[in-house]
Structure formats: C-alpha cells, structure tokens
Design a protein around this motif. Structure first.
Motif, PDB file in Angstrom:
ATOM      1  N   THR A   1       0.863  -1.129  -0.084  1.00 58.50           N
ATOM      2  CA  THR A   1      -0.150  -0.024  -0.002  1.00 58.50           C
ATOM      3  C   THR A   1       0.759   1.312   0.050  1.00 58.50           C
ATOM      4  N   ALA A   2       2.120   1.172   0.690  1.00 65.73           N
ATOM      5  CA  ALA A   2       3.095   2.514   1.024  1.00 65.73           C
ATOM      6  C   ALA A   2       3.520   2.743  -0.368  1.00 65.73           C
ATOM      7  N   PHE A   3       3.717   1.532  -0.952  1.00 66.91           N
ATOM      8  CA  PHE A   3       4.555   1.616  -2.301  1.00 66.91           C
ATOM      9  C   PHE A   3       3.586   2.540  -3.525  1.00 66.91           C
ATOM     10  N   LEU A   4       2.182   1.876  -3.365  1.00 71.64           N
ATOM     11  CA  LEU A   4       1.224   2.218  -4.293  1.00 71.64           C
ATOM     12  C   LEU A   4       1.024   3.727  -4.108  1.00 71.64           C
ATOM     13  N   ARG A   5       0.947   4.206  -2.974  1.00 73.12           N
ATOM     14  CA  ARG A   5       0.510   5.599  -2.702  1.00 73.12           C
ATOM     15  C   ARG A   5       1.840   6.446  -3.193  1.00 73.12           C
ATOM     16  N   ARG A   6       3.067   5.928  -3.022  1.00 76.75           N
ATOM     17  CA  ARG A   6       4.071   6.604  -3.363  1.00 76.75           C
ATOM     18  C   ARG A   6       4.302   6.837  -5.012  1.00 76.75           C
ATOM     19  N   ALA A   7       3.991   5.878  -5.670  1.00 73.31           N
ATOM     20  CA  ALA A   7       3.700   5.564  -6.949  1.00 73.31           C
ATOM     21  C   ALA A   7       2.617   6.579  -7.389  1.00 73.31           C
ATOM     22  N   ARG A   8       1.637   6.455  -6.761  1.00 73.28           N
ATOM     23  CA  ARG A   8       0.387   7.377  -7.166  1.00 73.28           C
ATOM     24  C   ARG A   8       1.037   8.947  -7.120  1.00 73.28           C
ATOM     25  N   ALA A   9       1.599   9.140  -6.133  1.00 75.48           N
ATOM     26  CA  ALA A   9       2.280  10.534  -6.020  1.00 75.48           C
ATOM     27  C   ALA A   9       3.281  10.779  -7.106  1.00 75.48           C
ATOM     28  N   LEU A  10       3.931   9.981  -7.429  1.00 75.49           N
ATOM     29  CA  LEU A  10       4.951  10.351  -8.482  1.00 75.49           C
ATOM     30  C   LEU A  10       4.634  10.346  -9.886  1.00 75.49           C
ATOM     31  N   LEU A  11       3.489   9.510  -9.968  1.00 73.80           N
ATOM     32  CA  LEU A  11       2.833   9.475 -11.458  1.00 73.80           C
ATOM     33  C   LEU A  11       1.855  10.511 -11.570  1.00 73.80           C
ATOM     34  N   GLY A  12       1.387  11.151 -10.435  1.00 73.75           N
ATOM     35  CA  GLY A  12       0.545  12.487 -10.606  1.00 73.75           C
ATOM     36  C   GLY A  12      -0.797  12.237 -10.857  1.00 73.75           C
ATOM     37  N   GLU A  13      -1.726  13.300 -11.137  1.00 74.13           N
ATOM     38  CA  GLU A  13      -3.049  13.232 -11.400  1.00 74.13           C
ATOM     39  C   GLU A  13      -3.071  12.884 -12.928  1.00 74.13           C
ATOM     40  N   GLY A  14      -3.970  12.071 -13.254  1.00 76.13           N
ATOM     41  CA  GLY A  14      -3.889  11.414 -14.631  1.00 76.13           C
ATOM     42  C   GLY A  14      -2.995  10.438 -14.822  1.00 76.13           C
ATOM     43  N   GLY A  15      -2.179  10.028 -13.904  1.00 78.44           N
ATOM     44  CA  GLY A  15      -1.394   8.879 -13.901  1.00 78.44           C
ATOM     45  C   GLY A  15      -1.946   7.576 -14.225  1.00 78.44           C
ATOM     46  N   ALA A  16      -0.998   6.743 -14.404  1.00 83.26           N
ATOM     47  CA  ALA A  16      -1.546   5.074 -14.528  1.00 83.26           C
ATOM     48  C   ALA A  16      -0.653   4.415 -14.011  1.00 83.26           C
ATOM     49  N   LEU A  17      -0.804   2.973 -13.572  1.00 84.01           N
ATOM     50  CA  LEU A  17       0.077   2.163 -13.367  1.00 84.01           C
ATOM     51  C   LEU A  17      -0.163   0.717 -13.955  1.00 84.01           C
ATOM     52  N   VAL A  18       0.606   0.200 -14.806  1.00 86.27           N
ATOM     53  CA  VAL A  18       0.730  -1.410 -15.090  1.00 86.27           C
ATOM     54  C   VAL A  18       1.316  -2.190 -14.179  1.00 86.27           C
ATOM     55  N   LEU A  19       0.493  -3.229 -13.343  1.00 90.53           N
ATOM     56  CA  LEU A  19       0.989  -4.058 -12.338  1.00 90.53           C
ATOM     57  C   LEU A  19       0.817  -5.490 -12.794  1.00 90.53           C
ATOM     58  N   GLY A  20       2.076  -6.262 -12.576  1.00 84.00           N
ATOM     59  CA  GLY A  20       1.734  -7.701 -12.556  1.00 84.00           C
ATOM     60  C   GLY A  20       1.836  -8.374 -11.304  1.00 84.00           C
ATOM     61  N   ALA A  21       0.682  -9.360 -11.169  1.00 80.15           N
ATOM     62  CA  ALA A  21       0.738  -9.900  -9.928  1.00 80.15           C
ATOM     63  C   ALA A  21       0.530 -11.454  -9.813  1.00 80.15           C
TER      64      ALA A  21
END
Ligand code: TRP
Length: 329
Positions: A181-201
C-alpha cells in the motif's frame, strides 16, 4: 558549477565509488539483519551479478511459470495498454533490472515522451540504458539510480507528459501488504493526476503449483538462495559454510504467501565483517516473502492506495494477472 550528485546526476559516480557505497550499505543491512530476532536479510541483496544470472535462469524454468505467463499476457495486451495510456506519455519503470518485458510496451508505444527506468543498481541501469538507446534511437531514456521504495520525486527532465508506471514480475508480491500500500501511494504521488500503473501480480492457485515454482527440481532456486551467503562471504569477508545451510520455501495459505528462508542444518557459527554469529540447528534466516493475490486482494490494494482498476488481463489458467490502474480522482 559543482558536480551534480544524487539520483538525477548525469555523470555517474565512478565504478569504485558506487561499489564502495553499495558494499557499506550491504554490510550494515546484513549485520542488522543477523542481529534481529527472527533473523532476516533483505531480498534485494540476492541480486549481485551471479544472483541476477541465476534469477534469469529461474525465469526459464518450467516450474517458474510467472515469467513466461506474464510475458504472454503482456504480448497480447500491450496494444490495449498503449490505447489506454494515450499518445505521448512517459513510461516509468519501478525496478527495471534488464527491462526485458519493457520492450513489449516500448514496441507498442512508439511515441513515448520518455522512458524512465528506476533501479538501485547503477551497473544494471547503465547497461540497460545503453542497450535501449541503441535499439530505440528516437526514445529519450532518462535513468534514475534510486531505491523506488524511497524515491520522493522524478527528475525535471521527465517533463509534464502523462506518466504511466510499470511494475511487472509480481515484485508487488515481495512487499508485505502495508508495504505494498505504501509503495502504491508513493507511486501514485510520483505519477501524478491522470497517472496510471501497469501492475503484474501472481495469483493464488493450487498450493502444490506454487510450492514447485520456488522448489524447482534442478536446484537452481536453491543455488540462487544460497548465493546470498556466497555473496556475504565474498564481499564482507564472512565464513558461512554453504554446505551447512539449505534453501527452504513453502506456501502459507493463511497469509497467502510463499515464505523463503536459509535454514541452518547444524549448530554452527560464522563470522561476518569481524562479528561472530551463532546459529542453532534448524534456525532460519528469512530472505523473502512472495505474496499471491486474488481479485479481491487486488481490489483492496488498489483502493487502499487511491487507484481505480480500469482493466485486468489474465491467462486461460488464471495463473497470473496484469492490471491497469489509474489514479482515482
Ligand atoms: N520476485 C520473485 C518471486 O517472488 C523472487 C523469487 C523467485 C525468489 N524465486 C525465489 C526469491 C527464490 C528468493 C528465492 O517470485
């Protein structure tokens, strides 16, 4: 002008400087980890040159389905990822290693404003960046040498383009749920508004199948695990007897995770950088968790970090998932 330093430096520190810094951090982490109870050494140290080569070999094993399945999913869904991302965005990869899967996205997104690989290993980063610049001459490659778990901002050169993060390989599974969760929150902040993330799980499945992926019949995984002690011996002047430790990995259904340890096969002692440590017979040193996800876990993770799931792709056997998340507004 003073020499620029830090993660955005254009001039890399000399190889000797980088190595001395990495070695000091390794020494501190190993001593700290061996003084803990229970003992644990962070998994990121598994990846020295030999460890990285062994991990590449793991990715080729028939039992280790993760890499081939994720690659197959990405091959199929890359055009759709490119459509969802839209033209002219910047691709930010967290922990880029050798960027093999990245090429599937780079090929599908020919008009990227920039590719920003973030990796803790300066050497990996330099080699990867040089190769990509050779193969994609029109692509601005802007490497960032940093631990993506603590990186606070991206270099100004990345610009104002819409940012798409890429976090493949089920590396998210190597984080505990609060860390994820902490990583994704940080990623969200780095990616900014309108940002997106492609995640492999990697997905929850038959425990035997999971067990086999971390206990292959040819012993490559055991060799990879034990390589951590070999590295400590070589780089920190330690005296671990590799024959007296064994790789141990099992699935814990309660936590939904593979747990990975080095187990001491006898009562023994070892010296690390001048400090003596005693190991009881059967005592374990933890190295890695590999959490497995189901759809509900992914939903909970996304919403805990301010992301909305746009699309998920999986293979017919439902072994692995690639998920496209966008920053919730
Ligand atoms: N990221 C990999 C995973 O969770 C790491 C890994 C695979 C690993 N096999 C291993 C780590 C064996 C330690 C030992 O699947």
């Amino acid at each position: 002008m003073s020499k620029e330093a830090g993660p955005f430096a254009e001039t890399a520190p000399s190889a000797a400087e980088a190595e001395a810094g990495e070695r000091a951090a390794f020494r501190l982490a190993v001593l700290d980890g061996l003084r803990r109870s229970p003992r644990a050494i962070p998994a990121k140290f598994l990846y020295d040159a030999r460890g990285s080569a062994l991990f590449d070999a793991i990715c080729e094993l028939p039992e280790y389905y993760l890499t081939s399945i994720e690659t197959a999913i990405l091959t199929d869904c890359a055009p759709e990822i490119a459509r969802l991302a839209g033209p002219g965005c910047a691709l930010i990869e967290f922990g880029s290693g050798s960027s093999v899967k990245t090429r599937l996205l780079l090929d599908a997104m020919p008009d990227l404003a920039a590719y920003v690989p973030i990796d803790i290993s300066r050497q990996h980063l330099d080699v990867t960046a040089a190769r990509l610049r050779g193969d994609y001459p029109a692509l601005p490659v802007r490497p960032v040498c940093a631990d993506y778990m603590t990186l606070a901002a991206l270099p100004p050169g990345v610009g104002a383009a819409r940012r798409i993060g890429f976090f493949p390989g089920s590396t998210i599974g190597n984080l505990t749920p609060p860390e994820a969760t902490a990583f994704l929150r940080r990623a969200r902040a780095l990616l900014g508004e309108g940002g997106a993330l492609v995640l492999g799980a990697d997905l929850k499945k038959d425990p035997q199948r999971l067990h086999d992926a971390y206990n292959d019949s040819s012993g490559v995984t055991a060799e990879f695990s034990l390589n951590l002690l070999r590295r400590i011996n070589r780089e920190l002047g330690a005296t671990f007897n590799l024959a007296a430790f064994a790789h141990e990995a099992f699935y814990d259904p309660g936590h939904g995770r593979i747990e990975i340890y080095l187990r001491s096969l006898a009562a023994q002692s070892a010296t690390v950088a001048g400090h003596a440590f005693e190991f009881a017979e059967g005592e374990r040193v933890h190295t890695e968790y590999s959490y497995k996800y189901d759809d509900a876990d992914i939903d909970a993770l996304a919403s805990s970090a301010g992301f909305t799931i746009v699309r998920r792709w999986t293979d017919p056997g439902r072994l692995f998932a690639v998920i496209y998340l966008k920053a919730s507004s």
